[in-house]
Design a protein around this motif. Structure first.
Motif, PDB file in Angstrom:
ATOM      1  N   TYR A  10       1.020  -1.626   0.170  1.00  0.00           N
ATOM      2  CA  TYR A  10      -0.094   0.248  -0.061  1.00  0.00           C
ATOM      3  C   TYR A  10       0.604   1.150  -0.060  1.00  0.00           C
ATOM      4  N   GLY A  22      -6.197   4.997  -4.052  1.00  0.00           N
ATOM      5  CA  GLY A  22      -7.585   4.737  -3.563  1.00  0.00           C
ATOM      6  C   GLY A  22      -6.830   4.556  -1.867  1.00  0.00           C
ATOM      7  N   ARG A  23      -5.178   5.194  -1.739  1.00  0.00           N
ATOM      8  CA  ARG A  23      -5.387   4.537  -0.496  1.00  0.00           C
ATOM      9  C   ARG A  23      -5.387   5.101   0.447  1.00  0.00           C
ATOM     10  N   VAL A  31      -8.983   2.734   2.614  1.00  0.00           N
ATOM     11  CA  VAL A  31      -9.380   2.968   1.117  1.00  0.00           C
ATOM     12  C   VAL A  31     -10.248   4.200  -0.075  1.00  0.00           C
TER      13      VAL A  31
END
Length: 411
Positions: A10, A22-23, A31
């Motif tokens: 991530y 998207g994180r 998210v």
């Protein structure tokens, strides 16, 4: 020694100090909301710019009036405050709406706002919630059953248009219409002055004051010389179209049209002008307008007018007429003949036989005389014919002798 490293899950960047697309969060474990434009959000708190139909700082809520995974669905217009559950759209209903998602109208309503009422002409008061169409009760018509069938009006189409409406058509609510001849009033249920009857086809009597009368039966208040509920009769002693003429002096009552007597002032008079005397053989010389004796006949007279004498051959009765006053039939049979009447009848028979015999003899004598005369005449004709023949023969012989003598001289 420049701070570069291999990144954990991530994370990204040369120094692994950025979250992957998207994180967000300190460990990039969270998210970004699918409501964020491009699914990109702030690395620290997840805030972002929202797509359409999303709201709040992280764009993780649907905008007011929307629901669904992507807030792609609109809450029902029937939801109170136009807000509903983000997942399934359920809500509290506003007035006139019903159902889990408040997307149906209560019974008897239709339209997008359920503001319109189904017609009271719909069976059960139910109609299509989109367009209001329904099945009609009796007397209603139209796709939404708002109209009355032809000839009806009223809130429940329970009233009939007046017979006086042109084409039997009237306003659906108040029955007003265009009137045909002889009708009047806003709904044409009255007759024009001077007419009456269910169809206003009868004229009020000439005897009605102002020529007006009751619409149903024609009753009215009477002018002078008229009487009756409808003032259509002349008072006693008057006649004529306007009851303006006086009956003849001899009449007790007279025909309202032509003035001919219906009854006479004197019981001893009869006829349509009451100028004929009743038969003197009527009891009390009393008779009807036709001359028929209305109290019976005097003794020994019969027929309607008591003008025929009972047959003399009827046997006498104790009291009263010897024959029926109706047909002249002897009440007590034929009376018996006396010896004198029998002898007279026999003498009359002999005299009659003698006359008949004498007449026969005269006829026979006449026939004989006629025969003799015919015979004599025939004989005379025969003699004349014989004499003429003989004369002709003599002249013929003389001529022959003359020719013979002439021949002798020539020689």
């Amino acid at each position: 020694m420049n701070g570069t490293c291999s990144c954990n899950a991530y994370f990204t960047g040369v120094k692994c100090d950025q979250c992957v697309h998207g994180r967000y969060g300190s460990s990039c474990s969270m998210v970004c909301s699918n409501g964020c434009v491009g699914a990109i959000c702030n690395k620290l708190d997840g805030s972002c710019t929202c797509n359409t139909n999303f709201s709040e700082s992280k764009c993780d809520q649907c905008a007011p009036g929307r629901y669904g995974v992507s807030c792609e669905l609109a809450c029902s217009q029937g939801c109170d405050g136009i807000s509903c559950n983000k997942m399934d759209g359920k809500c509290s209903c506003a007035a006139l709406f019903t159902g889990p998602q408040c997307n149906q109208c209560v019974l008897g309503r239709y339209g997008s706002s359920c503001a319109m009422m189904c017609s009271n002409g719909c069976v059960g008061g139910l109609c299509n919630q989109i367009n209001g169409t329904c099945s009609c009760l009796e007397h209603f018509s139209g796709i939404k059953c708002y109209q009355c069938v032809h000839g009806r009006y009223g809130a429940s189409c329970e009233l009939m248009c007046s017979e006086g409406c042109d084409g039997q058509t009237c306003n659906r609510f108040d029955g007003t219409c265009k009137c045909i001849a002889n009708f009047d009033g806003s709904i044409c249920d009255q007759c024009v002055p001077g007419w009456y009857g269910l169809s206003c086809h009868k004229q009020c009597s000439d005897g009605c004051i102002a020529g007006t009368c009751n619409k149903i039966g024609g009753s009215c208040k009477c002018l002078v010389n008229y009487y009756g509920d409808n003032c259509d009769h002349c008072v006693t002693g008057m006649y004529g179209i306007f009851c303006e003429k006086t009956c003849r002096v001899n009449c007790l009552t007279c025909n309202e049209t032509d003035g001919m007597c219906l009854s006479c002032s004197s019981k001893q008079k009869f006829g349509f002008t009451c100028d004929f005397e009743c038969s003197k053989h009527c009891i009390n010389q009393s008779c009807s307008i036709t001359g028929d004796c209305n109290m019976g006949c005097a003794t020994n007279f019969y027929s309607k007018k008591c003008d025929i004498l009972c047959p003399e051959t009827c046997a006498d009765v104790g009291t009263g007429s010897r024959c029926s006053q109706e047909n002249g039939v002897c009440k007590n049979g034929i009376k018996e003949r006396t010896a004198f009447e029998t002898g007279t009848l026999e003498n009359k028979s002999v005299e009659t036989a003698g006359i008949v015999g004498g007449a026969a003899a005269i006829v026979i004598a006449g026939l004989i005389l006629a025969g003799v005369l015919v015979y004599i005449r025939t004989r005379r004709n025969q003699r004349l014919q014989s004499s003429e023949y003989e004369t002709t023969q003599v002249r013929s012989n003389e001529a022959t002798d003359f020719h013979v003598y002439a021949g002798l001289n020539e020689r």
